[in-house]
Design a protein around this motif. Sequence first.
Motif, short mmCIF file in Angstrom:
data_model
loop_
_atom_site.label_atom_id
_atom_site.label_comp_id
_atom_site.label_asym_id
_atom_site.label_seq_id
_atom_site.Cartn_x
_atom_site.Cartn_y
_atom_site.Cartn_z
N GLU A 193 2.02 120.14 84.93
CA GLU A 193 2.83 119.63 83.83
C GLU A 193 2.80 120.59 82.64
N PHE A 194 1.64 121.16 82.35
CA PHE A 194 1.54 122.09 81.22
C PHE A 194 2.33 123.36 81.48
N VAL A 195 2.26 123.89 82.69
CA VAL A 195 3.02 125.09 83.04
C VAL A 195 4.51 124.84 82.82
N ASN A 196 4.99 123.70 83.28
CA ASN A 196 6.40 123.37 83.10
C ASN A 196 6.74 123.16 81.62
N GLU A 197 5.81 122.58 80.87
CA GLU A 197 6.03 122.30 79.45
C GLU A 197 6.25 123.57 78.65
N ILE A 198 5.45 124.61 78.90
CA ILE A 198 5.57 125.83 78.10
C ILE A 198 6.40 126.91 78.82
N HIS A 199 6.96 126.55 79.98
CA HIS A 199 7.73 127.52 80.78
C HIS A 199 6.85 128.73 81.13
#
Length: 277
Positions: free
Chosen positions: A231-237
């Motif tokens: 989720e974090f990876v997707n959040e910050i691209h």
Amino acid sequence: MKRILVPTDFSVASRSSLKFAIELASRAQAEVFVLHMVVLPLLQETTFGIQPIPADEQELQKATKAANKVFEEIRKQFPSKVEVHFNTMHDDIVSGMQVFIKEMGIDQIVMSMHGSGDLEEFFIGSTAEKIARVSSVPVLSIPGDVALESIRNIVFPSNLAPDQDDLIKDLKDLQRMLHAKLHVLLINTPVHFCNERQAQERLEQFAKNYSLCDFTINFRSHQFESSGIIEFVNEIHGDMVAMATHGRSGLAHLLKGSIAEKVLHKIDYPIWTWKLK
């Protein structure tokens, strides 16, 4: 990073990982070693119980000759000033790679997450995960055609444990080579719980202890670590995930599993894994 190993099954995906490795080697002034494992079907003799029959030497020579022919095509496809060595071995995939790494002084593996043909299991499923788990050198898994220049944000999930000097040294070297920003991430779970103030203090101390540069510190809560990371990876691209793995095997692996392997299953980004000593 001076010697990069690229295992290949000659698929399009594995050629993409070679392209990435050559770009990385050019920036690191390193050599590239391409390895194709010649794996013939295992024959068995049953007259006196099940006994393995040694592979036919002519078949091995035939397979090796075919591999060398493909190597020549690949050499033409990827002309480069980087020194690229092409090699074949006849051995079990995982144990053969371990021998090759030791004999050739390999210090980084770049491999595809996906493959095709007879050796597809080499790149997807249990074998790829096992390589990341047992490898004595860092493994960078590439999902398809990824340009080196596209990697600008590296997510580094960590439990912030002490005595990670070797891991952080290699990670900082990778960060400098990619000219990327590092995002240190602590995932708060019901099993490993800490409040926001404690997390902030631990993150700040971790960054200070290892003299991190061009970084952010981040704290997120989630029921599961692997899902929180994704989720974090997707959040910050994010463009890459860098993770440590304990390299568990046997019963310990069955009971505890591996967060790195769970992430490897679910993301479509490059993932760099480093086995804790």
